[in-house]
Design an enzyme around this catalytic site. Structure first.
Site, PDB file in Angstrom:
ATOM      1  CE  LYS A 119      -1.998   3.060   1.937  1.00  8.56           C
ATOM      2  NZ  LYS A 119      -0.474   2.846   2.425  1.00  8.56           N
ATOM      3  CD  GLU A 186       1.210  -2.446   5.928  1.00  3.52           C
ATOM      4  OE1 GLU A 186       0.732  -3.311   5.143  1.00  3.52           O
ATOM      5  OE2 GLU A 186       1.861  -1.532   5.301  1.00  3.52           O
ATOM      6  CB  CYS A 427      27.848  34.355  15.111  1.00  2.00           C
ATOM      7  SG  CYS A 427      28.005  32.380  15.450  1.00  2.00           S
ATOM      8  CB  CYS A 451      32.351  29.717  14.247  1.00  2.19           C
ATOM      9  SG  CYS A 451      30.508  29.770  15.183  1.00  2.19           S
TER      10      CYS A 451
HETATM   11  S1  IVH Z   1      -4.848  -3.732   0.923  1.00  2.08           S
HETATM   12  C1  IVH Z   1      -2.746  -4.092  -3.441  1.00  2.08           C
HETATM   13  N1  IVH Z   1      -5.229  -2.789   3.046  1.00  2.08           N
HETATM   14  O1  IVH Z   1      -0.522  -0.136   1.975  1.00  2.08           O
HETATM   15  C2  IVH Z   1      -2.479  -3.870  -2.434  1.00  2.08           C
HETATM   16  N2  IVH Z   1      -3.375  -2.293   2.140  1.00  2.08           N
HETATM   17  O2  IVH Z   1       0.251   1.867  -0.351  1.00  2.08           O
HETATM   18  C3  IVH Z   1      -3.685  -4.163  -1.463  1.00  2.08           C
HETATM   19  N3  IVH Z   1      -1.583  -1.242   3.669  1.00  2.08           N
HETATM   20  O3  IVH Z   1       1.915  -2.266   0.656  1.00  2.08           O
HETATM   21  C4  IVH Z   1      -3.541  -3.687  -0.275  1.00  2.08           C
HETATM   22  N4  IVH Z   1      -2.896  -1.046   5.142  1.00  2.08           N
HETATM   23  O4  IVH Z   1       0.862  -3.074   2.830  1.00  2.08           O
HETATM   24  C5  IVH Z   1      -4.429  -2.802   2.132  1.00  2.08           C
HETATM   25  N5  IVH Z   1      -5.746  -1.959   5.243  1.00  2.08           N
HETATM   26  C6  IVH Z   1      -4.866  -2.330   4.219  1.00  2.08           C
HETATM   27  C7  IVH Z   1      -3.645  -1.670   4.307  1.00  2.08           C
HETATM   28  C8  IVH Z   1      -2.728  -1.740   3.410  1.00  2.08           C
HETATM   29  C9  IVH Z   1      -1.558  -0.796   4.865  1.00  2.08           C
HETATM   30  C10 IVH Z   1      -0.355  -1.048   2.838  1.00  2.08           C
HETATM   31  C11 IVH Z   1      -0.159  -2.407   2.018  1.00  2.08           C
HETATM   32  C12 IVH Z   1       0.509  -1.924   0.768  1.00  2.08           C
HETATM   33  C13 IVH Z   1       0.334  -0.280   0.904  1.00  2.08           C
HETATM   34  C14 IVH Z   1      -0.017   0.170  -0.537  1.00  2.08           C
END
Ligand code: IVH
Length: 687
Positions: A119, A186, A427, A451
């Site tokens: 993520k 992303e 201080c 101060c």
């Molecule tokens: S799947 C319906 N895969 O996390 C959204 N999201 O907390 C499905 N994100 O705004 C997203 N890495 O942009 C997915 N490997 C990944 C991701 C990812 C980052 C972000 C995504 C979303 C947010 C959600």
């Protein structure tokens, strides 16, 4: 030297133009996106060497680099949703159970298999390719409407302009001539790119970013696409939006789809696993945790998804998030280091804050050598001592703080060796007596502006972003100016001249000119910003706004009555007293009058654009990352208004922890309810 630099500049412009034609007009790029990007960056760095204004170069480069007033809006035909979270394996198991139950009930394939991937902690972006050519790029915005950032992603690493369908043809994959492919992913700053970028920013006295995510968000949403082009951003695809014109069975499952993306030119999202049972997914998560520090990119979790597209479709989504995926959230990254000493900082109102001086370590590409210990009570609670090995993290991924000491306090001999620390009775800045008021967690110095530390801090507050917003006037320069007795009052900042600045250590002609420009720019401000800048105790951004909305002129404040102040919305007796006593002080009054003479007031800007344009937003419950006031400020900065009661005009309800009756009222009225995390995503800002 200059002559050869100029020659080089002309050569670069010709080259870039040649590649622009090849890329945008002929659809036939001659070099990689990365190499093209390098040329642009080289040109801009030559520009700063030669003192050539960027605007001139942009004009020379033409259309692709035009600056806009604001982004146009793009509607997402399929909403860009959020993800539900799991904070431990128990919660993850609950997700697996739900999926399995769904399969049982619907007689679907059992047992279902899953994939898991990183993520990425970046900015969500949607890219639309028509007939394999990039036509539109958009931010997530509120999930339904995003901002058009097409120019900004052109040339970005990982964003192919033309998709490479040739290999698909070879693999016998069929698609129509009129294909429509929406890729979601992303935009991030790789950790190494972030380090180098921040180092360069520091060298040229430009703004430093707190973490790679903030840097990515700040760099992507630039109205001037040339600024984005000069930043080393990278796009990673992780899913699809709308797809048309491909044979139905092309993407049987998520992993096959990601492999397809790699084939047509996107960067691989690795490491990841496919076709796994729950236990293997958990093993993958545990593995990633051990290698997290070595990953090229910052992550805030692992996303676990149901592999089968058929099952995904059947499970569907809620208004907020898909039911077929979950984000396993990782805690903020921590590192172990050592406390070398404990310093005491004196704040704007005399509060003493213990700050641990640490053996320098790096967290997520940011060097950490100090961490707050908050206050006297917290210091005692954590029980840390000089010489301790401690675990450090960045709270909300920004402010470094000590999580815990790793030293064993049960061993007497170890304690003996430690250097104890207690908060000082005097201080450290002015030597005045300090005291810890009953019921307060912190000790304070009561000397006020006499101060030196409090005096200096008041200037730091005055020039801050939410105050007069003077770019380039950081704490170091303020200290120099005070030491040289060039600024004795806020108004003195506006009286500084070029010669005075050029005579300062580490200042040259260029930096003096730049600083004077930003000082001049800040002369135009709003009454609310000025009131906030004065640093009156208990008068924050929102309070200053409320007060200024209720007065005819700034001068009215000089003799405002307690009655009038008390009638203003959200102003309680503590604020009333604080404001009255500030302006009762003849010295404060004189200095403020002098300051007004330097300022040109403009009307408060009412933003008609932004994620919350025209929306009325209400907050309820305790927020974890942002302070309530900061969140409200972000809503207003992005075009929305704040409401304090839920009614039919409320558009959005942001719920924190222990939300009360307002959440129930909002749900009853059908108002959209979102979490703080959703809010942060909408606004693309993290503290
Ligand atoms: S799947 C319906 N895969 O996390 C959204 N999201 O907390 C499905 N994100 O705004 C997203 N890495 O942009 C997915 N490997 C990944 C991701 C990812 C980052 C972000 C995504 C979303 C947010 C959600």
């Amino acid at each position: 030297m200059i002559k050869s630099s100029q020659k080089k500049r002309n050569y670069l412009i010709c080259e870039i133009k040649r590649h622009q034609v090849a890329y945008y007009a002929d659809d036939c790029p001659k070099i990689s996106d990365r190499d093209y990007d390098k040329l642009v960056r080289e040109l801009f760095s030559l520009d700063s060497e030669l003192d050539i204004p960027r605007s001139l170069t942009e004009k020379t480069l033409g259309v692709g680099y035009k600056k806009k007033d604001e982004f146009s809006s793009v509607k997402h035909t399929i909403p860009m949703l959020s993800l539900d979270n799991a904070f431990d394996f128990n919660e993850l198991d609950q997700f697996f159970c739900k999926v399995e139950e769904f399969c049982r009930k619907t007689n679907m394939c059992s047992p279902p298999v899953y994939c898991a991937e990183l993520k990425l902690d970046g900015v969500a972006v949607s890219l639309i390719y028509v007939d394999g050519k990039l036509t539109t790029a958009a931010t997530r915005g509120d999930g339904i409407n995003g901002e058009n950032i097409t120019e900004n992603v052109m040339g970005m690493q990982g964003v192919p302009y033309i998709l490479d369908f040739r290999r698909l043809q070879k693999n016998n994959v069929k698609f129509n001539n009129q294909s429509f492919l929406e890729i979601r992913g992303e935009v991030v700053f790789l950790k190494d790119d972030f380090k180098t970028f921040n180092k360069n920013q520091e060298k040229s006295s430009e703004k430093l970013f707190a973490n790679p995510r903030n840097a990515a968000a700040g760099s992507l949403r630039q109205l001037d696409a040339a600024v984005t082009a000069s930043r080393p951003l990278t796009f990673f695809a992780h899913g699809a939006g709308e797809i048309q014109g491909f044979t139905d069975n092309l993407f049987g499952n998520h992993s096959i789809f990601l492999e397809f993306l790699e084939k047509i030119g996107f960067k691989p999202l690795v490491p990841r696993v496919k076709n796994m049972q729950p236990q293997a997914i958990k093993d993958f998560i545990s593995n990633v945790l051990t290698i997290r520090k070595d990953l090229a990119v910052e992550i805030d979790g692992i996303v676990v998804k149901v592999e089968s597209f058929e099952l995904q479709e059947k499970m569907g989504t809620t208004v907020r998030a898909p039911r077929f995926a979950i984000a396993y959230k990782l805690p903020s990254e921590t590192v172990v280091t050592e406390i070398l000493g404990i310093d005491v900082q004196v704040g704007r109102f005399g509060t003493l804050t213990p700050v641990a001086r640490l053996k320098t370590v790096s967290i997520g590409g940011v060097k950490i050598s100090n961490a707050t210990l908050h206050n006297e009570e917290e210091l005692e609670k954590k029980g840390v001592k000089i010489g301790d090995k401690v675990e450090v993290r960045r709270a909300g991924d920004v402010i470094p703080e000590i999580v815990r000491t790793l030293d064993d306090r049960t061993n007497e001999r170890v304690i003996d060796k430690k250097l104890s620390f207690s908060m000082p009775d005097f201080c450290p800045s002015c030597g005045g007596k300090t005291r810890k008021p009953k019921g307060e967690a912190a000790r304070r110095c009561g000397a006020g502006k006499k101060c030196p530390a409090q005096f200096e801090q008041s200037f730091i507050h005055f020039v801050g972003k939410k105050a007069m917003n003077i770019d380039g006037l950081g704490a170091k320069v303020i200290k120099q100016l005070i030491d040289e007795k060039l600024i004795l009052s806020f108004a003195d900042i506006y009286k500084l001249n070029r010669i005075q600045l050029e005579n300062l250590e580490r200042f040259g002609r260029k930096s003096a000119k730049k600083l004077l420009e930003s000082i001049n720019k800040s002369r135009t401000s709003t009454p609310a910003k000025l009131l906030y800048s004065l640093g009156i105790r208990h008068v924050g951004v929102q309070t200053a706004k409320s007060i200024c909305e209720s007065i005819e002129s700034f001068e009215e404040l000089f003799s405002i009555s307690s009655e009038k102040l008390s009638t203003i919305k959200d102003i309680g007796p503590v604020v009333v007293d604080s404001v009255l006593s500030f302006f009762k002080n003849t010295q404060n009054l004189k200095l403020t009058q002098e300051l007004i003479g330097e300022i040109v007031f403009e009307e408060e800007e009412i933003k008609k654009s932004g994620v919350f344009a025209g929306k009325s937003v209400i907050f309820t419950g305790a927020l974890k990352v942002l302070k309530r006031i900061e969140a409200q400020d972000l809503v207003q900065k992005n075009g929305g208004t704040i409401s304090s009661t839920v009614n039919k005009n409320t558009n959005l309800c942001v719920v924190g922890e222990k939300a009360g009756s307002k959440e129930a009222a909002a749900r009853k009225l059908g108002v959209r309810v979102i979490t703080e995390e959703d809010f942060l995503e909408m606004i693309e800002v993290r503290k």
